[in-house]
Design a protein around this motif. Structure first.
Motif, PDB file in Angstrom:
ATOM      1  N   LEU A   1      74.625 120.402  37.172  1.00 23.99           N
ATOM      2  CA  LEU A   1      73.274 119.841  37.184  1.00 23.99           C
ATOM      3  C   LEU A   1      72.884 119.510  35.746  1.00 23.99           C
ATOM      4  N   ASP A   2      72.732 118.223  35.443  1.00 23.99           N
ATOM      5  CA  ASP A   2      72.438 117.822  34.078  1.00 23.99           C
ATOM      6  C   ASP A   2      70.924 117.681  33.865  1.00 23.99           C
ATOM      7  N   PHE A   3      70.566 117.439  32.616  1.00 25.00           N
ATOM      8  CA  PHE A   3      69.163 117.411  32.200  1.00 25.00           C
ATOM      9  C   PHE A   3      68.382 116.306  32.905  1.00 25.00           C
ATOM     10  N   GLU A   4      68.892 115.093  32.863  1.00 26.24           N
ATOM     11  CA  GLU A   4      68.154 113.943  33.392  1.00 26.24           C
ATOM     12  C   GLU A   4      68.047 114.004  34.908  1.00 26.24           C
ATOM     13  N   THR A   5      69.105 114.436  35.574  1.00 20.82           N
ATOM     14  CA  THR A   5      69.067 114.529  37.033  1.00 20.82           C
ATOM     15  C   THR A   5      68.007 115.527  37.487  1.00 20.82           C
ATOM     16  N   PHE A   6      67.965 116.666  36.834  1.00 20.84           N
ATOM     17  CA  PHE A   6      66.972 117.679  37.200  1.00 20.84           C
ATOM     18  C   PHE A   6      65.561 117.192  36.909  1.00 20.84           C
ATOM     19  N   ARG A   7      65.377 116.486  35.796  1.00 18.08           N
ATOM     20  CA  ARG A   7      64.039 115.966  35.475  1.00 18.08           C
ATOM     21  C   ARG A   7      63.572 114.979  36.533  1.00 18.08           C
ATOM     22  N   LYS A   8      64.464 114.071  36.936  1.00 21.90           N
ATOM     23  CA  LYS A   8      64.066 113.092  37.955  1.00 21.90           C
ATOM     24  C   LYS A   8      63.784 113.753  39.292  1.00 21.90           C
ATOM     25  N   SER A   9      64.530 114.792  39.623  1.00 16.38           N
ATOM     26  CA  SER A   9      64.288 115.476  40.904  1.00 16.38           C
ATOM     27  C   SER A   9      62.916 116.119  40.955  1.00 16.38           C
ATOM     28  N   LEU A  10      62.358 116.445  39.786  1.00 17.89           N
ATOM     29  CA  LEU A  10      61.040 117.078  39.753  1.00 17.89           C
ATOM     30  C   LEU A  10      59.908 116.066  39.680  1.00 17.89           C
ATOM     31  N   THR A  11      60.187 114.885  39.197  1.00 24.20           N
ATOM     32  CA  THR A  11      59.097 113.945  38.905  1.00 24.20           C
ATOM     33  C   THR A  11      59.147 112.658  39.725  1.00 24.20           C
ATOM     34  N   HIS A  12      60.278 112.310  40.350  1.00 27.11           N
ATOM     35  CA  HIS A  12      60.398 111.062  41.085  1.00 27.11           C
ATOM     36  C   HIS A  12      60.661 111.370  42.556  1.00 27.11           C
ATOM     37  N   LYS A  13      59.930 110.699  43.414  1.00 23.73           N
ATOM     38  CA  LYS A  13      60.099 110.933  44.839  1.00 23.73           C
ATOM     39  C   LYS A  13      61.443 110.424  45.329  1.00 23.73           C
ATOM     40  N   GLU A  14      61.998 109.375  44.661  1.00 28.31           N
ATOM     41  CA  GLU A  14      63.301 108.848  45.085  1.00 28.31           C
ATOM     42  C   GLU A  14      64.408 109.876  44.886  1.00 28.31           C
ATOM     43  N   HIS A  15      64.204 110.824  43.985  1.00 27.68           N
ATOM     44  CA  HIS A  15      65.210 111.857  43.713  1.00 27.68           C
ATOM     45  C   HIS A  15      64.767 113.217  44.232  1.00 27.68           C
ATOM     46  N   ALA A  16      63.823 113.238  45.144  1.00 28.28           N
ATOM     47  CA  ALA A  16      63.358 114.516  45.680  1.00 28.28           C
ATOM     48  C   ALA A  16      64.459 115.247  46.432  1.00 28.28           C
ATOM     49  N   TRP A  17      65.420 114.509  46.966  1.00 31.60           N
ATOM     50  CA  TRP A  17      66.504 115.157  47.711  1.00 31.60           C
ATOM     51  C   TRP A  17      67.346 116.048  46.798  1.00 31.60           C
ATOM     52  N   ILE A  18      67.416 115.715  45.500  1.00 29.04           N
ATOM     53  CA  ILE A  18      68.188 116.551  44.577  1.00 29.04           C
ATOM     54  C   ILE A  18      67.506 117.911  44.427  1.00 29.04           C
ATOM     55  N   PHE A  19      66.174 117.898  44.320  1.00 31.29           N
ATOM     56  CA  PHE A  19      65.454 119.170  44.248  1.00 31.29           C
ATOM     57  C   PHE A  19      65.648 119.967  45.540  1.00 31.29           C
ATOM     58  N   SER A  20      65.657 119.282  46.668  1.00 32.50           N
ATOM     59  CA  SER A  20      65.907 119.972  47.934  1.00 32.50           C
ATOM     60  C   SER A  20      67.309 120.567  47.963  1.00 32.50           C
ATOM     61  N   GLU A  21      68.291 119.815  47.465  1.00 31.14           N
ATOM     62  CA  GLU A  21      69.658 120.341  47.414  1.00 31.14           C
ATOM     63  C   GLU A  21      69.737 121.566  46.511  1.00 31.14           C
ATOM     64  N   LEU A  22      68.992 121.564  45.409  1.00 36.19           N
ATOM     65  CA  LEU A  22      68.993 122.718  44.511  1.00 36.19           C
ATOM     66  C   LEU A  22      68.443 123.956  45.209  1.00 36.19           C
ATOM     67  N   VAL A  23      67.330 123.801  45.921  1.00 38.55           N
ATOM     68  CA  VAL A  23      66.753 124.939  46.640  1.00 38.55           C
ATOM     69  C   VAL A  23      67.686 125.387  47.764  1.00 38.55           C
ATOM     70  N   GLN A  24      68.321 124.421  48.440  1.00 38.92           N
ATOM     71  CA  GLN A  24      69.297 124.792  49.469  1.00 38.92           C
ATOM     72  C   GLN A  24      70.428 125.621  48.883  1.00 38.92           C
ATOM     73  N   MET A  25      70.904 125.227  47.720  1.00 38.10           N
ATOM     74  CA  MET A  25      71.990 125.954  47.070  1.00 38.10           C
ATOM     75  C   MET A  25      71.573 127.396  46.757  1.00 38.10           C
ATOM     76  N   LEU A  26      70.356 127.569  46.252  1.00 38.55           N
ATOM     77  CA  LEU A  26      69.884 128.916  45.939  1.00 38.55           C
ATOM     78  C   LEU A  26      69.702 129.745  47.208  1.00 38.55           C
ATOM     79  N   LEU A  27      69.141 129.132  48.254  1.00 36.94           N
ATOM     80  CA  LEU A  27      68.962 129.867  49.510  1.00 36.94           C
ATOM     81  C   LEU A  27      70.302 130.242  50.125  1.00 36.94           C
ATOM     82  N   THR A  28      71.253 129.320  50.098  1.00 37.79           N
ATOM     83  CA  THR A  28      72.576 129.622  50.640  1.00 37.79           C
ATOM     84  C   THR A  28      73.214 130.778  49.897  1.00 37.79           C
TER      85      THR A  28
END
Length: 1416
Positions: free
Chosen positions: A406-433
């Motif tokens: 998980l790089d810097f720019e990808t994580f930033r976009k997942s937090l601030t852009h709706k088009e990349h919201a799925w990346i934030f969801s994948e991150l939470v899924q990874m932690l829950l798993t």
């Protein structure tokens, strides 16, 4: 030998006349032997008394053992005394003039310690700061006036030295070094060693000298001072005692006296001193007359003149005393001032609190961090998530989720852009798993740890009522998913559409009360962890608003603060598990071992340099000794020098190799330690310095945490910094003294002024209003600005950068260049408590830090930096949740959910698993496609007994009733007591009034309610038989309920409906939809069925499913073909129920008349076909008639199922007659020509024999000629009846045992159960198996052989009745039956009764029998 009372100690001598049997006493300390016990005791007391003195050091008041140990320590210390100093010290000792050894030793030490002699080995620094071992070649001194005899100071000398080179043969570097660039090795020459060395060679006397033996041993008499040093020998001072002796008056016999001098001398000696008797004062010279060579007559002095002269002398003495006293006072004041200055300097050099120091430098500011969309207060959390994912990438399996890290720019976009919201969801899924996986591992561990003592988790008393309540609610919430979705929380499907609801349920259920074994395991393995320590429980109690928002919103729609709170909570949960704790402890242990290894490596390297020098010197000494002993000259000496050169060269090469290995290992270890470094330190303003492994750069954090109160007043401005620390501290000391004096003076002036004001009547004006100043004092802004620049306290909370709060905290900076790092190190204060540690860390790892910060992605951290072109194109990943640019995340989830509902309904409809109960299905689907909903019904009902209605019952138990409802109808409305697990997180009440909820940007309640109703209609459209677990019933439960006549209500589905209608988010609806989807038996769908005839899955629209086996059949593959789906249930050929025909009651053949057996011997065996005798090869299995081989049918003559012609072609006149043994008996006794009559058979139910079908006899007239055939058959049956009537238990047991051991007996061992074959008892009325027969044999239930053989035959009858001839079980039964008949013949038992089953009605073409097939 220790001295006894400063005298030599003599040991007692042992008597020479000791016998072997004498009793003696041995004193171990002194190694003496005594014959007298009292003498022994006295010696023991003496050696333990403190009356001994060390002979070497002179220490007294010691015991014997202490004095002896002191002598040993002194000798060990003298071994290191340098040889080069012995001759100079002994030479200088001969020049001393002291009567005290202490004074002599001190004079020598003070002179020698700062001077270095020719030939002495020292450490010299000729270039830079590199100190190397060298020896002194010569000494030069500064020019001095020829007449001056004063001793030059040590700093006036320069030394010509030759530094030792690593190559022994090569000449070392020669140079001249000043006094301060030459030094001895530490500890080589000390005051104690000097005293010890001199004490061995001094001789007592009025003047302490050197023993003659020592002078002769070291040839001191031949030594010149120029040989060991330069200039004239030192003139050491004499002792006062010797000076007084030298000043004493000489005797009269040795010195002639002038006339009149004796009286004057006597008078001067007798004249008393003003302050001390017998002391001659300097004032006498003013009143004494000078002695004249010529004696003049003394004139008498006038008494008045004598008196005035005496007064003048006294006055001058008093003046001299005052001057001397004044000089002493000034000297004391100066000494006190110097002492204060030294104390101040000592205190100034101590490490103190950073904010109390005055010599700070301005810390250079790094580049301010400005990340798009990430404010400063969340940037620390942002970095911590990246660092956590990087450090635990293997545990989290990051590469399986993000294909890389998980790089810097990808994580930033997942937090601030709706088009990349799925990346934030994948991150939470990874932690829950990961959390679910760790929970499973933990459960396995504490289940396997049987030795763990079970205990009940006890919450600490200080936890509070809120914590206890939270644990109880979490325990209830932990059971919600199993109750309402039929699945454990860890098994729920995780994707971007469901992760929000799964996360919410996880946070609500975390911290529940654990079981006894789990609580004990946590206590031991997780460091005393309990449910009250769960981070999610603390999140619920401290920030319940985040979970309330999560109920209606998607995870990616939450505020940034809530996102980071949830991520931190999940990370803290992962860190609490024993597996992760073990990994962290392993890392810490590895870091500790690396530091220890690095320290050991550095110590060994420091030891190696002296060892190398010592080895080189040793080689030189050995070579010189060898040349001296062998007196080598010429070529031999050159050869010896070459050998020495080679040896030193080899030594140098080995040293270089070791040095290279050391540097390599040092660099590796420092790099490994640097990889473990994250926190670097803190500066004066409490700003923290970080090094993260995922984002390069040295980050500076000014956190928002409280830092305590400000100082009472700001620090005064320090003087201008100087290079000379001593001068700077002195000036600082004087400035502080001046401020103190000014403060004291101001205090006294203030008292005077307050006294004057108290006496006056005018009020005191405020100082701020004087001279036109109305806001601030002069210079206050400059002081505040200076404090801010230096990052020190300004003594006011509003202007202080250190303790105050404002827009300057929190804030982040980053250092990314070498110049910034060097400037930072230079600006840090060495005397600061925090900055000294920070500076030390930065200096130690400076090289690694500089290399690392150069990789800093500054274009991502600062918008002013132009980004560089990427070297590689980033890999494009297909998003798991697509959000269009013109669509919000909530709308995208809504559209995705509508597609899922329509797809599920279509699969159910086209799979023939059910149909919507609506008027127009296409209109219903079209409304959902258009983002609407039309239920096409007045209301929908759900729940237990369909008691809830969608128009009445609203979420959270609210009722929406019409105004005109009757009271009777109101009483019939059920109350919905269901509450969501997050219901107790409602907005708290303030003063009894519930606060208004904040505006929710999540899913609209009416849209969620409409889609929940649509999903409810889809669920209710599915036929119950196509629902399986978790929401339906499995086959076993369904049949068990049918057998027990229980209702087929689906309680799990009813609970699912209740929770579905309470949903408030799209994620919750998707979770319910997936639970329903997993409960549908899709294997029964037409879309998944393949044709049983053509074996293809094509054309599902023309696929017809059997209602019995659910197997598919194309309409056009059936024979005959079908044009449409038939109405009602349809069964395939295999499942079609057998059409039963009425069976006729027949009697089994039984003959108990034993009289017919008497005629068996007289019967003549004749062929039933031709009536003649001969060899009969075939026997009819129906009537028992025997035939010749040529008379039987060619295909049946050798068959076990052979039938004669009469049995194969029966007559069809009557349907009531049955074959009966009584009929045979009548025929044998009556006339053979009489007409046969039908006799009613026994009423006992049995299988219809094949020889009588339709009630007619199968015997032809020719078979009854002379009655021979009838009598033969009757007598044969009578014999067999007798054999069956007997009971042979041993033979039967053998037969049963052999049958059960046969390889084909496996289907017949145990009774058939309904679970194995559900329709077995619909076909078989009387089941039988070998274990049942064995039980009856053991219990002696059989009275005859026939009873048991009938049960055995019943087994095969049931087998042939239920199974086809081609079935494996039927084939096994045929083989086993043949084997049992064979064993019956061998054991002399009758054969089994006939087991062939055929239809009662056979057509003319002898069609094969139709057996009932299995239904499954």
């Amino acid at each position: 030998m220790p001295l006894l009372k400063r005298k030599a100690f003599e040991k007692s001598n042992v008597s020479e006349y000791l016998r072997d049997d004498d009793e003696v006493f041995h004193c171990e300390i002194t190694d003496e032997i005594f014959k007298d016990y009292e003498e022994y005791c006295e010696r023991i007391i003496l050696v333990n008394s403190m009356v001994w003195t060390c002979e070497m050091t002179g220490k007294n008041n010691l015991t014997y053992a202490e004095a002896l140990e002191s002598e040993k320590a002194a000798r060990r210390s003298l071994k290191d005394f340098p040889m080069e100093l012995r001759i100079p010290i002994l030479y200088l000792a001969t020049k001393t003039k002291r009567s005290s050894f202490a004074e002599m030793s001190e004079d020598l030490f003070n002179y020698v310690r700062k001077r270095f002699f020719v030939g002495e080995t020292v450490e010299a620094c000729l270039e830079g700061d590199i100190w190397r071992e060298a020896h002194v070649l010569s000494v030069t001194a500064q020019k001095q006036h020829p007449d001056s005899k004063s001793m030059l100071p040590a700093s006036a000398y320069c030394y010509e030295v030759e530094q030792f080179d690593d190559d022994p043969a090569a000449a070392g570097q020669i140079g001249t070094a000043p006094y301060d660039r030459v030094r001895r090795r530490k500890g080589i020459y000390t005051r104690d060693k000097n005293r010890l060395f001199l004490k061995q060679f001094v001789a007592p006397g009025n003047v302490i000298g050197i023993k003659t033996s020592a002078i002769e041993k070291y040839n001191i008499a031949k030594v010149n001072f120029d040989q060991i040093f330069t200039g004239n020998p030192p003139d050491f001072p004499s002792s006062k005692k010797l000076i007084k002796t030298s000043m004493s008056p000489p005797s009269s016999s040795k010195m002639p006296m002038k006339p009149g001098s004796a009286s004057k001398l006597i008078k001067s000696l007798k004249r008393p001193s003003p302050d001390k008797k017998g002391r001659q004062e300097s004032m006498d010279k003013f009143i004494k007359k000078t002695d004249k060579t010529e004696v003049k007559p003394k004139t008498p002095m006038d008494p008045e003149a004598r008196k005035s002269a005496q007064e003048l002398a006294d006055k001058m003495r008093r003046a001299e005393d005052q001057m001397r006293q004044r000089r002493e006072e000034e000297k004391a004041k100066k000494k006190e001032k110097n002492a204060r200055l030294m104390a101040y300097m000592k205190e100034w050099h101590k490490v103190k609190e950073d904010q109390e120091l005055e010599d700070h430098k301005i810390i250079p500011k790094g580049t301010p961090v400005e990340v798009e969309g990430i404010p400063h207060k969340h940037f620390g959390d942002f970095l911590s998530v990246l660092e956590f994912v990087h450090n635990f990438s293997e545990l989290l399996k990051v590469k399986d989720v993000f294909h890389n890290e998980l790089d810097f720019e990808t994580f930033r976009k997942s937090l601030t852009h709706k088009e990349h919201a799925w990346i934030f969801s994948e991150l939470v899924q990874m932690l829950l798993t990961t959390i679910f996986s760790l929970q499973e591992d933990e459960a396995e561990e504490y289940n396997e740890s049987n030795r763990i003592q079970e205990s009940v988790e006890v919450v600490q008393p200080d936890s509070g009522v809120d914590t206890l309540r939270a644990i109880q609610l979490a325990t209830k919430a932990g059971k919600w998913t199993q109750t309402y979705l039929g699945t454990a929380l860890s098994k729920l499907p995780l994707d971007p559409t469901t992760v929000s609801e799964v996360l919410r349920l996880h946070l609500l259920s975390s911290g529940g009360a654990a079981g006894s074994r789990c609580a004990a395991w946590r206590l031991h393995q997780r460091g005393g962890y309990s449910s009250a320590d769960d981070p999610a429980l603390r999140l619920r109690t401290s920030r319940p608003a985040a979970l309330r928002r999560l109920r209606a919103r998607h995870l990616a729609d939450l505020p940034l603060d809530d996102k980071f709170q949830i991520l931190q909570c999940l990370m803290n949960q992962i860190m609490s598990y024993a597996t992760v704790r073990d990994q962290v402890e392993e890392k810490l242990e590895e870091y500790k071992n690396l530091k220890h290894a690095l320290r050991t490596l550095q110590i060994n390297e420091r030891k190696r340099e002296p060892q190398l020098s010592a080895a080189r010197i040793e080689l030189k000494k050995e070579s010189a000794q060898k040349k001296e002993e062998l007196k080598l000259t010429g070529d031999k000496a050159k050869a010896a020098d070459e050998e020495l050169k080679e040896a030193i060269e080899k030594l140098k090469k080995d040293s270089d190799i070791k040095r290279a290995e050391y540097e390599k290992k040092l660099k590796e270890m420092q790099a490994q330690l640097f990889d473990h470094t994250t926190y670097v330190g803190t500066d004066r303003a409490f700003r923290r310095y970080w090094l993260t492994r995922r984002v390069a750069g040295l980050f500076v954090e000014a956190g928002a945490e409280p830092r305590g109160p400000c100082r009472n007043k700001p620090l005064p401005p320090p003087p201008a910094p100087r290079d000379d620390v001593m001068a700077y501290v002195t000036e600082l000391f004087h400035s502080e003294r001046d401020r103190e004096r000014q403060k004291e003076q101001a205090g006294s002036d203030k008292e005077n002024e307050s006294g004057a004001n108290s006496r006056g009547s005018s009020p005191k004006k405020p100082l701020a209003n004087l001279n036109g100043l109305s806001q601030k004092l002069n210079g206050s802004d400059a002081v505040v600005q200076q404090c801010r620049d230096l990052l020190v306290c300004s003594a006011h909370i509003d202007t202080c950068y250190v303790h105050g709060k404002g827009d300057f905290r929190p804030q982040w900076w980053v250092y990314n260049t070498e110049e910034q790092i060097e400037a930072l190190i230079e600006s840090l204060n060495k005397r600061g408590l925090r900055e000294s540690d920070l500076r030390q860390t930065l200096e130690l790892d400076k090289a690694n830090i500089v290399d690392y910060v150069k990789k800093c992605p500054l274009h991502l951290l600062s918008p002013t930096v132009t980004p560089h072109a990427p070297s590689t194109r980033p890999r494009k990943i297909q998003p798991s949740l697509y959000v269009a640019p013109d669509c919000s995340l909530s709308e995208a989830l809504e559209l995705s959910l509508r597609d899922h509902i329509l797809e599920l309904e279509e699969k159910i409809f086209h799979g023939c698993l059910g149909a919507l109960k609506v008027k127009d299905r296409e209109a219903w689907r079209g409304t959902i496609m258009l983002r609407g909903y039309d239920k096409q019904a007045d209301y929908l009902s759900w729940g237990p007994g369909k008691q809830f209605r969608d128009d009445y019952h609203q979420p959270d138990g609210h009722l929406k009733l019409p105004t005109d409802i009757d009271q009777s109808e109101l009483e019939t409305i059920a109350e919905n007591k269901y509450r969501d697990p997050g219901h107790w997180l409602e907005t708290p009440k303030v003063n009894g009034v519930k606060t208004e909820p904040e505006e929710d940007s999540g899913a609209k309640p009416d849209v969620v309610r409409g889609l929940a109703c649509a999903l409810l209609q889809v669920a209710q459209s599915i036929h119950q038989k196509y629902l399986k677990r978790p929401l339906g019933l499995d086959e076993k439960e369904r049949k068990d309920r049918e057998a027990r006549n229980k209702p087929m209500d689906l309680e799990a589905l009813e609970r699912w409906e209740v929770s579905l209608m309470e949903s408030r988010s799209f994620a919750s609806l998707v979770l319910h939809l997936l639970a329903l989807d997993s409960s549908v038996s899709w294997a029964a769908s037409v879309l998944h069925a393949s044709c049983r005839v053509c074996r293809r899955r094509a054309d599902p629209d023309n696929m017809l499913l059997c209602d019995g086996c659910n197997k598919g059949h194309h309409l056009y593959c059936l024979k005959p073909k079908l044009s449409k789906v038939p109405e009602g249930d349809w069964f395939c050929d295999q499942c079609k129920p057998k059409e039963k025909t009425p069976r006729k009651r027949r009697k089994l053949y039984t003959d108990e008349d034993a009289e017919d057996a008497l005629d068996d011997s007289a019967a003549v065996a004749l062929c039933a076909a031709c009536g003649s005798g001969g060899r009969l090869a075939a026997e009819c299995r129906a009537c028992g008639a025997r035939l010749h081989a040529e008379c039987a049918a060619p295909r049946q003559r050798l068959s076990r199922r052979f039938l004669c012609d009469a049995c194969q072609a029966p007559e069809r006149d009557s349907e009531d007659s049955e074959y009966n043994t009584a009929l045979v008996k009548l025929k044998t006794r009556k006339s053979r020509a009489s007409e046969e009559t039908s006799v009613q058979g026994s009423s006992k139910r049995g299988r219809k024999p094949k020889e009588h079908i339709n009630g007619t006899s199968n015997r032809k007239s020719k078979s009854l000629t002379n009655g021979i055939h009838e009598e033969r058959a009757s007598k044969k049956r009578s014999r067999e009846a007798l054999e069956r009537a007997r009971l042979e238990p041993e033979s039967l047991a053998t037969l049963l045992r052999d049958a059960m051991k046969h390889k084909d007996s496996w289907p017949f061992h145990d009774p058939v159960t309904v679970e194995e074959v559900p329709d077995y008892f619909d076909v078989i009325d009387q089941p039988m198996d070998f274990n049942t027969i064995k039980t009856k044999v053991d219990e002696e239930d059989y009275e005859t052989n026939e009873q048991m053989l009938n049960d055995v035959a019943l087994i095969f009858t049931n087998c042939y009745t239920y199974n086809k001839d081609t079935h494996p079980v039927a084939k096994a039964g045929m083989r086993l039956e043949k084997y049992i008949n064979k064993r019956c013949a061998e054991l002399n038992l009758p054969s089994l009764p006939d087991t062939n089953i055929e239809n009662e009605e056979l057509d003319d073409e002898d069609a094969p029998r139709a057996k009932r097939p299995k239904l499954n």
